[in-house]
Design a protein around this motif. Sequence first.
Motif, PDB file in Angstrom:
ATOM      1  N   LEU A 127       0.826  -1.113   0.157  1.00 49.14           N
ATOM      2  CA  LEU A 127       0.089  -0.065   0.015  1.00 49.14           C
ATOM      3  C   LEU A 127       0.686   0.898  -0.143  1.00 49.14           C
ATOM      4  N   PRO A 128       1.842   1.305   0.548  1.00 53.52           N
ATOM      5  CA  PRO A 128       2.774   2.289   1.055  1.00 53.52           C
ATOM      6  C   PRO A 128       2.829   2.947  -1.178  1.00 53.52           C
ATOM      7  N   ALA A 129       3.206   2.259  -1.604  1.00 52.43           N
ATOM      8  CA  ALA A 129       3.546   2.444  -2.268  1.00 52.43           C
ATOM      9  C   ALA A 129       2.490   3.475  -3.592  1.00 52.43           C
ATOM     10  N   PHE A 130       1.399   3.468  -3.266  1.00 52.23           N
ATOM     11  CA  PHE A 130       0.654   3.796  -3.521  1.00 52.23           C
ATOM     12  C   PHE A 130       0.241   5.071  -2.678  1.00 52.23           C
ATOM     13  N   LEU A 131      -0.025   5.471  -1.492  1.00 50.27           N
ATOM     14  CA  LEU A 131       0.095   6.135  -0.282  1.00 50.27           C
ATOM     15  C   LEU A 131       0.694   6.873  -0.716  1.00 50.27           C
ATOM     16  N   ASP A 132       2.405   6.850  -1.177  1.00 52.42           N
ATOM     17  CA  ASP A 132       3.260   7.673  -1.011  1.00 52.42           C
ATOM     18  C   ASP A 132       3.248   8.799  -2.168  1.00 52.42           C
ATOM     19  N   LEU A 133       2.199   8.329  -2.825  1.00 50.10           N
ATOM     20  CA  LEU A 133       2.177   9.278  -4.612  1.00 50.10           C
ATOM     21  C   LEU A 133       1.710  10.114  -4.614  1.00 50.10           C
ATOM     22  N   ASP A 134       2.249  11.181  -5.494  1.00 48.70           N
ATOM     23  CA  ASP A 134       1.883  13.065  -5.415  1.00 48.70           C
ATOM     24  C   ASP A 134       0.561  12.491  -7.111  1.00 48.70           C
ATOM     25  N   LEU A 135      -0.699  12.798  -6.374  1.00 48.26           N
ATOM     26  CA  LEU A 135      -1.474  12.518  -6.594  1.00 48.26           C
ATOM     27  C   LEU A 135      -2.454  13.606  -6.979  1.00 48.26           C
ATOM     28  N   PRO A 136      -3.720  14.445  -7.650  1.00 44.55           N
ATOM     29  CA  PRO A 136      -4.663  15.034  -7.718  1.00 44.55           C
ATOM     30  C   PRO A 136      -5.570  14.441  -6.805  1.00 44.55           C
ATOM     31  N   GLY A 137      -6.210  15.442  -6.326  1.00 45.98           N
ATOM     32  CA  GLY A 137      -7.262  15.351  -5.629  1.00 45.98           C
ATOM     33  C   GLY A 137      -7.478  14.192  -4.826  1.00 45.98           C
ATOM     34  N   SER A 138      -7.614  12.806  -4.313  1.00 47.06           N
ATOM     35  CA  SER A 138      -7.746  12.403  -2.732  1.00 47.06           C
ATOM     36  C   SER A 138      -7.725  10.886  -3.099  1.00 47.06           C
ATOM     37  N   LYS A 139      -6.749  10.424  -1.961  1.00 51.05           N
ATOM     38  CA  LYS A 139      -7.106   8.542  -2.037  1.00 51.05           C
ATOM     39  C   LYS A 139      -7.610   8.242  -0.771  1.00 51.05           C
ATOM     40  N   VAL A 140      -8.525   6.971  -0.913  1.00 51.67           N
ATOM     41  CA  VAL A 140      -9.758   6.194  -0.080  1.00 51.67           C
ATOM     42  C   VAL A 140      -9.067   4.650  -0.512  1.00 51.67           C
ATOM     43  N   VAL A 141      -9.072   4.617   0.962  1.00 46.42           N
ATOM     44  CA  VAL A 141      -8.228   2.696   1.001  1.00 46.42           C
ATOM     45  C   VAL A 141      -9.747   2.650   1.971  1.00 46.42           C
ATOM     46  N   ILE A 142      -9.997   1.268   1.505  1.00 49.17           N
ATOM     47  CA  ILE A 142     -11.309   0.639   2.005  1.00 49.17           C
ATOM     48  C   ILE A 142     -10.877  -1.146   2.052  1.00 49.17           C
ATOM     49  N   GLY A 143     -10.999  -1.095   3.651  1.00 55.43           N
ATOM     50  CA  GLY A 143     -10.342  -2.877   4.413  1.00 55.43           C
ATOM     51  C   GLY A 143      -9.975  -2.931   5.213  1.00 55.43           C
ATOM     52  N   ASP A 144      -9.789  -4.064   5.618  1.00 54.83           N
ATOM     53  CA  ASP A 144      -8.901  -4.494   7.159  1.00 54.83           C
ATOM     54  C   ASP A 144      -7.920  -5.259   7.805  1.00 54.83           C
ATOM     55  N   GLY A 145      -6.922  -4.683   8.280  1.00 52.79           N
ATOM     56  CA  GLY A 145      -5.782  -5.692   8.383  1.00 52.79           C
ATOM     57  C   GLY A 145      -5.582  -5.148   9.315  1.00 52.79           C
ATOM     58  N   PRO A 146      -3.989  -6.192   9.764  1.00 52.73           N
ATOM     59  CA  PRO A 146      -2.981  -5.737  10.325  1.00 52.73           C
ATOM     60  C   PRO A 146      -2.239  -4.594  10.151  1.00 52.73           C
ATOM     61  N   ALA A 147      -2.326  -4.129   9.772  1.00 54.36           N
ATOM     62  CA  ALA A 147      -1.380  -2.158   9.178  1.00 54.36           C
ATOM     63  C   ALA A 147      -2.440  -1.671   9.072  1.00 54.36           C
ATOM     64  N   LEU A 148      -3.334  -1.864   9.300  1.00 62.94           N
ATOM     65  CA  LEU A 148      -4.903  -0.462   9.284  1.00 62.94           C
ATOM     66  C   LEU A 148      -3.965   0.331  10.362  1.00 62.94           C
ATOM     67  N   ALA A 149      -3.677   0.866  11.813  1.00 63.81           N
ATOM     68  CA  ALA A 149      -3.499   1.883  12.723  1.00 63.81           C
ATOM     69  C   ALA A 149      -2.207   2.484  12.108  1.00 63.81           C
ATOM     70  N   GLU A 150      -1.373   1.407  11.685  1.00 63.94           N
ATOM     71  CA  GLU A 150      -0.295   1.916  11.520  1.00 63.94           C
ATOM     72  C   GLU A 150       0.313   3.177  10.025  1.00 63.94           C
ATOM     73  N   LEU A 151      -0.894   2.799   9.360  1.00 62.16           N
ATOM     74  CA  LEU A 151      -0.565   3.068   8.154  1.00 62.16           C
ATOM     75  C   LEU A 151      -1.889   4.176   8.388  1.00 62.16           C
ATOM     76  N   LYS A 152      -2.705   4.605   9.130  1.00 61.37           N
ATOM     77  CA  LYS A 152      -3.436   5.536   9.634  1.00 61.37           C
ATOM     78  C   LYS A 152      -2.744   6.708  10.209  1.00 61.37           C
ATOM     79  N   LYS A 153      -1.897   6.690  10.903  1.00 58.37           N
ATOM     80  CA  LYS A 153      -1.030   7.563  11.920  1.00 58.37           C
ATOM     81  C   LYS A 153      -0.168   7.938  10.710  1.00 58.37           C
ATOM     82  N   LEU A 154       0.728   7.045   9.977  1.00 59.30           N
ATOM     83  CA  LEU A 154       1.849   7.662   8.942  1.00 59.30           C
ATOM     84  C   LEU A 154       1.258   8.592   7.242  1.00 59.30           C
ATOM     85  N   TYR A 155      -0.647   8.442   7.391  1.00 58.94           N
ATOM     86  CA  TYR A 155      -0.617   8.910   6.361  1.00 58.94           C
ATOM     87  C   TYR A 155      -2.832   9.689   6.317  1.00 58.94           C
ATOM     88  N   PRO A 156      -2.288  11.010   7.732  1.00 58.78           N
ATOM     89  CA  PRO A 156      -3.240  11.857   7.532  1.00 58.78           C
ATOM     90  C   PRO A 156      -3.905  11.657   6.837  1.00 58.78           C
TER      91      PRO A 156
END
Length: 367
Positions: A219-248
């Motif tokens: 997922l960081p390969a997507f979340l780190d991209l410089d894109l116009p507009g907004s990013k949305v992640v739908i789903g649950d999993g063991p990395a959810l809490a950490e990624l929420k903190k890293l990508y507010p």
Amino acid sequence: MLQRLSDIDHRTWMQEATPTVTPERLLIVTDAWHPQVNGVVRSIENTNRELARMGVDVTMLTPEGFRSIPCPTYPEIRLSIASYRRVAARIAKAKPSYVHIATEGPLGLTARRWCKKNGMPFSTTYHTRFPEYVSARLPIPKSWLYAFVRWFHNAGFGCMVATPSLANELKAKGIRNLLPWTRGIDHELFRPQALEAEPFGLKRPIFMTVGRVALEKNLPAFLDLDLPGSKVVIGDGPALAELKKLYPDVLFTGPKFGEELATAYAQADVFVFPSKTDTFGNTILEALASGVPVAAYPVTGPADILGGYEKAGAVHHDLTEACLTALTCSREEARALALTYTWEAATKQFIGNVRVANYRGRMIRRA
């Protein structure tokens, strides 16, 4: 290439492997089952629904009814603790005409042992890149893990794979008897819908991904991209809490199901599939059916699905390039591509493979 029966073998199979009793009794063994939410579970559920329509009597052997423990480094997955005697009793009670082993976990291993001991031919599926997933979490060489994969699947008489590119990879690893089994999609649930000006209260374009929020999904390969507009992640999993903190600045919705999920899909402008380790990518079909073009790396799964359909999505080694190209793709073409995939066709392929594997095993025993 995927292995196919010769014309003579096919005619013989049609004569000897056509069921003589109704209904056929198929036992499916899987370590992946509810409450897990993943592509393996969804694929089996949809296949079972179609098998029932075809008159095939399916019995499931799953972790339900057995004690289980959390999988090390992945506690959401439960590993069954079941004695050989208990599993053997369940299999014997089912009196299967055919056995299909879907996973290489504890139940799959025990069912493999039972089949070998009792001279029962069986088929398997290579659903997950098991060596890559394990080696990403534990210091085990992938070469050792592929040796295990060969040992497991080559004992059967048909290993089903979702795409030609995956078949080529596995053939190079020494895995035999490869058979094609594609996937389908619910075109009525996942469908184009009216677009909102600011879905989720966010500015367009909406770049979305759906699936387990876990290490192997890249997922960081997507979340780190410089894109116009907004990013949305739908789903649950063991990395959810950490990624929420890293990508507010990213909207993490948590899991969605049914109509709520379908509505969310339909609001995306581009569906981003950053995984490099999936064997197919069921969520790609869900997005396409919703009329959403897909952006992905040119790897097994997306490259097979989107190859030759450049108006429905884009694959590129530069994921930013793929995302921006997908923005220019056609929602109508995305939907049209998804309509070529049906669970009815996929299930006919599946049960045909099961019969072929059974026939091959019986012929070898007779020889």
